[in-house]
Design a protein around this motif. Structure first.
Motif, mmCIF file in Angstrom:
data_model
loop_
_atom_site.group_PDB
_atom_site.id
_atom_site.type_symbol
_atom_site.label_atom_id
_atom_site.label_comp_id
_atom_site.label_asym_id
_atom_site.label_seq_id
_atom_site.Cartn_x
_atom_site.Cartn_y
_atom_site.Cartn_z
ATOM 1 N N SER A 1 0.810 -1.224 0.000
ATOM 2 C CA SER A 1 0.000 0.000 0.000
ATOM 3 C C SER A 1 0.843 1.273 0.000
ATOM 4 C CB SER A 1 -0.923 0.000 1.227
ATOM 5 O OG SER A 1 -0.153 -0.018 2.418
ATOM 6 N N GLY A 2 2.163 1.132 0.092
ATOM 7 C CA GLY A 2 3.030 2.311 0.097
ATOM 8 C C GLY A 2 3.008 3.074 1.405
ATOM 9 N N ASP A 3 2.615 2.419 2.472
ATOM 10 C CA ASP A 3 2.532 3.057 3.791
ATOM 11 C C ASP A 3 3.898 2.948 4.480
ATOM 12 O OD1 ASP A 3 1.955 3.979 6.315
ATOM 13 O OD2 ASP A 3 0.495 2.410 6.796
ATOM 14 N N TYR A 4 4.756 3.958 4.328
ATOM 15 C CA TYR A 4 6.108 3.885 4.862
ATOM 16 C C TYR A 4 6.107 3.849 6.390
ATOM 17 C CZ TYR A 4 10.885 5.115 6.098
ATOM 18 O OH TYR A 4 12.135 5.129 6.654
ATOM 19 N N LEU A 5 5.277 4.671 7.012
ATOM 20 C CA LEU A 5 5.234 4.685 8.475
ATOM 21 C C LEU A 5 4.764 3.337 9.020
ATOM 22 C CD1 LEU A 5 3.795 8.257 9.197
ATOM 23 C CD2 LEU A 5 6.172 7.474 9.382
ATOM 24 N N GLY A 6 3.749 2.765 8.353
ATOM 25 C CA GLY A 6 3.286 1.442 8.756
ATOM 26 C C GLY A 6 4.361 0.391 8.539
ATOM 27 N N LEU A 7 5.079 0.518 7.430
ATOM 28 C CA LEU A 7 6.161 -0.411 7.118
ATOM 29 C C LEU A 7 7.193 -0.440 8.242
ATOM 30 C CD1 LEU A 7 7.106 -2.133 4.532
ATOM 31 C CD2 LEU A 7 8.727 -0.260 4.201
ATOM 32 N N MET A 8 7.607 0.756 8.697
ATOM 33 C CA MET A 8 8.612 0.836 9.763
ATOM 34 C C MET A 8 8.053 0.315 11.081
ATOM 35 S SD MET A 8 11.289 1.724 8.341
ATOM 36 C CE MET A 8 12.178 1.700 9.892
ATOM 37 N N ARG A 9 6.780 0.646 11.368
ATOM 38 C CA ARG A 9 6.180 0.197 12.621
ATOM 39 C C ARG A 9 6.105 -1.330 12.672
ATOM 40 N NH1 ARG A 9 2.212 3.224 12.424
ATOM 41 N NH2 ARG A 9 0.578 1.888 11.590
ATOM 42 N N TYR A 10 5.701 -1.960 11.559
ATOM 43 C CA TYR A 10 5.553 -3.412 11.564
ATOM 44 C C TYR A 10 6.908 -4.113 11.501
ATOM 45 C CZ TYR A 10 0.713 -2.161 10.734
ATOM 46 O OH TYR A 10 -0.543 -1.612 10.848
ATOM 47 N N PHE A 11 7.876 -3.488 10.833
ATOM 48 C CA PHE A 11 9.223 -4.056 10.868
ATOM 49 C C PHE A 11 9.762 -4.034 12.302
ATOM 50 C CE2 PHE A 11 13.822 -3.404 10.970
ATOM 51 C CZ PHE A 11 14.254 -4.567 10.342
ATOM 52 N N ASN A 12 9.583 -2.901 12.969
ATOM 53 C CA ASN A 12 10.049 -2.806 14.352
ATOM 54 C C ASN A 12 9.321 -3.790 15.257
ATOM 55 O OD1 ASN A 12 11.966 -0.815 13.872
ATOM 56 N ND2 ASN A 12 10.498 0.852 14.158
ATOM 57 N N ALA A 13 8.032 -4.015 14.985
ATOM 58 C CA ALA A 13 7.287 -5.004 15.775
ATOM 59 C C ALA A 13 7.870 -6.395 15.571
ATOM 60 C CB ALA A 13 5.811 -4.978 15.401
ATOM 61 N N GLY A 14 8.192 -6.727 14.311
ATOM 62 C CA GLY A 14 8.826 -8.019 14.039
ATOM 63 C C GLY A 14 10.202 -8.112 14.672
ATOM 64 N N LEU A 15 10.954 -7.023 14.614
ATOM 65 C CA LEU A 15 12.291 -6.980 15.206
ATOM 66 C C LEU A 15 12.211 -7.206 16.719
ATOM 67 C CD1 LEU A 15 15.268 -6.272 14.215
ATOM 68 C CD2 LEU A 15 14.837 -4.014 15.172
ATOM 69 N N LEU A 16 11.242 -6.548 17.361
ATOM 70 C CA LEU A 16 11.093 -6.705 18.810
ATOM 71 C C LEU A 16 10.575 -8.094 19.178
ATOM 72 C CD1 LEU A 16 9.724 -3.230 19.968
ATOM 73 C CD2 LEU A 16 12.075 -4.066 19.880
ATOM 74 N N SER A 17 9.691 -8.651 18.355
ATOM 75 C CA SER A 17 9.225 -10.026 18.604
ATOM 76 C C SER A 17 10.401 -10.994 18.563
ATOM 77 C CB SER A 17 8.175 -10.429 17.566
ATOM 78 O OG SER A 17 7.011 -9.635 17.667
ATOM 79 N N MET A 18 11.279 -10.792 17.583
ATOM 80 C CA MET A 18 12.455 -11.646 17.481
ATOM 81 C C MET A 18 13.409 -11.402 18.638
ATOM 82 S SD MET A 18 13.575 -14.027 15.507
ATOM 83 C CE MET A 18 14.443 -14.904 16.799
ATOM 84 N N ALA A 19 13.513 -10.147 19.079
ATOM 85 C CA ALA A 19 14.382 -9.823 20.215
ATOM 86 C C ALA A 19 13.881 -10.481 21.494
ATOM 87 C CB ALA A 19 14.474 -8.312 20.394
ATOM 88 N N VAL A 20 12.578 -10.430 21.730
ATOM 89 C CA VAL A 20 11.997 -11.062 22.918
ATOM 90 C C VAL A 20 12.251 -12.566 22.893
ATOM 91 C CG1 VAL A 20 9.824 -11.623 24.076
ATOM 92 C CG2 VAL A 20 10.257 -9.288 23.308
ATOM 93 N N LEU A 21 12.055 -13.180 21.738
ATOM 94 C CA LEU A 21 12.294 -14.612 21.593
ATOM 95 C C LEU A 21 13.768 -14.944 21.836
ATOM 96 C CD1 LEU A 21 11.147 -17.372 20.827
ATOM 97 C CD2 LEU A 21 11.564 -16.811 18.421
ATOM 98 N N THR A 22 14.659 -14.110 21.300
ATOM 99 C CA THR A 22 16.092 -14.341 21.474
ATOM 100 C C THR A 22 16.499 -14.209 22.940
ATOM 101 O OG1 THR A 22 16.506 -13.493 19.240
ATOM 102 C CG2 THR A 22 18.393 -13.620 20.729
ATOM 103 N N LEU A 23 15.990 -13.180 23.608
ATOM 104 C CA LEU A 23 16.300 -13.004 25.023
ATOM 105 C C LEU A 23 15.808 -14.193 25.846
ATOM 106 C CD1 LEU A 23 15.403 -9.223 25.457
ATOM 107 C CD2 LEU A 23 17.696 -10.211 25.578
ATOM 108 N N LEU A 24 14.608 -14.666 25.526
ATOM 109 C CA LEU A 24 14.034 -15.799 26.248
ATOM 110 C C LEU A 24 14.923 -17.036 26.109
ATOM 111 C CD1 LEU A 24 11.600 -17.107 27.756
ATOM 112 C CD2 LEU A 24 10.620 -17.574 25.496
#
Length: 415
Positions: A174-197
């Motif tokens: 959809s060309g939503d750059y702000l959404g793109l960054m928000r969802y990338f960061n959400a994925g990054l943090l999900s992976m970070a939480v999993l890695t820390l665990l």
């Protein structure tokens, strides 16, 4: 008459077992470690040296970010969890032709993003979604059937990665750059939480086994607070509350630093299989604090958190984990050779050069190319060293693939 000269036939070394399909597909780490590391090597070289080949619907920076997080880091995580799940529960979540089919789905996703046209893009997106949900379901089934309550939340983190992936692709289309960054960061943090665990469980366990007399705390209670803070950061980020997410992320990063110090990192200096994991955990801890600073508006460049967490954190820790856990599950001595230590040095060099390239200077292009070269060499060394082992039975299996339908669970997983 005594014999003056005795000549015996030389003892023949045991024949090297032949590659076996059954061995290659007996546990998730074998094909997925190789696939994830090979794709990390190829995709970075494509991004740096041949970006003109990226002609799919998801191209340029969006493709690079997606493939580093979901194509590389999350793929290694799935391979690790499918293997560790067998230790946690006594049931191998996925093996044989079913595991091979999961890998084919993964390959379809990687190829689909490179092919021009919306149909290929849709196929790739669906394939990735199936890959993560299938992995989560297989792990969840093993956890549920054995009532392994301690790990009930792990498949949910994989499902969160799948959801973030789907939202990311939707924003990209959809060309939503702000959404793109928000969802990338959400994925990054999900992976970070999993890695820390995972790291909080295995790093103290590995350390106490490798260093004689070392006594370090597991930090179970602080890990619960850390997990809660990480999940809160993801929820607040998706809810559009970056300040609250920054506070939660800072708390998670500070807890990680406290844990790192409590685990006595200086005791690992002579054990490469350990210090590489300590280095990755430190990089991830600092990356979470950089991410908190960026969400709070203190760091302008959005690329800093992704690269500190992703390159200095995930990538360094991944190379240590795919070495240590592979050696353990392949029945090999838990010792490094020169090629492994060199790969560790190269991946750390790649991380430092990549972070240096984020600073404004005339040397940015040279630093990027040098970082990509060090990165490719590190992963190539891993593949060169481990590919022959991964396609053969365990070293202690007598030339036959070991049955892994039922595995005796252990208190602290080795993978």
């Amino acid at each position: 008459m005594s014999s003056l000269l005795s000549i015996d036939e030389p003892v023949r070394a045991p024949a090297r077992p032949r590659p076996q399909w059954r061995a290659f597909t007996e546990m998730g780490f074998r094909p997925l470690y190789l696939a994830g590391c090979a794709w990390a090597l190829i995709s970075v070289l494509l991004w740096v040296h041949a970006p003109s080949l990226l002609r799919g619907e998801l191209n340029g920076l969006a493709w690079h970010a997606h493939e580093m997080l979901w194509g590389f880091v999350a793929t290694i995580a799935v391979g690790f969890l499918l293997t560790a799940g067998a230790n946690w529960t006594g049931r191998n979540p996925l093996r044989g032709n079913a595991l091979a089919a999961l890998c084919l789905v993964w390959l379809a996703a990687r190829a689909g993003y490179l092919v021009p046209g919306r149909p290929a893009f849709l196929l790739a997106g669906i394939a990735d979604l199936v890959f993560f949900l299938w992995g989560a379901a297989a792990l969840g089934r093993s956890v549920w059937l054995t009532r392994n309550k301690r790990n009930y939340g792990v498949p949910l983190l994989l499902a969160a990665l799948a959801s973030a992936h789907l939202l990311y692709l939707t924003a990209a289309v959809s060309g939503d750059y702000l959404g793109l960054m928000r969802y990338f960061n959400a994925g990054l943090l999900s992976m970070a939480v999993l890695t820390l665990l995972i790291a909080r469980r295995v790093l103290p366990f590995f350390a106490k086994r490798a260093v004689t007399g070392l006594d370090i705390p597991p930090h179970t209670r602080s890990g619960h607070w850390q997990l809660a803070a990480g999940v809160a950061a993801i929820v607040l980020l998706l809810a559009g509350a970056p300040k609250g997410a920054a506070l939660a992320l800072a708390a998670s990063g500070l807890i990680a630093l406290v844990q790192w110090l409590a685990w006595k990192p200086w005791t690992a200096r002579r054990v490469p299989l350990l210090w590489i994991l300590y280095a990755g955990y430190l990089g991830l801890s600092i990356g979470l604090l950089v991410g908190a600073a960026q969400l709070a508006g203190l760091v302008v460049r959005v690329a800093w958190p992704a690269h500190v967490i992703g390159v200095a954190g995930f990538s360094v820790m991944i190379l240590g984990m795919v070495t240590r856990t592979a050696l353990g599950h392949l029945g090999r001595p838990l010792q490094t050779d020169r090629s492994m230590v060199l790969s560790y040095a190269l991946i750390i060099l790649a991380a430092l050069l990549r972070l240096a390239a984020l600073l404004p200077s005339s040397a940015v292009t040279g630093l990027l190319h040098a970082s990509a070269t060090a990165w490719a060499l590190a992963l190539a060394l891993y593949l060169w060293r481990f590919f022959p082992m991964m396609i053969r039975p365990r070293a202690d299996a007598g030339g036959q693939a070991t049955p892994v339908m039922r595995i005796k669970p252990v208190v602290a997983p080795r993978g």
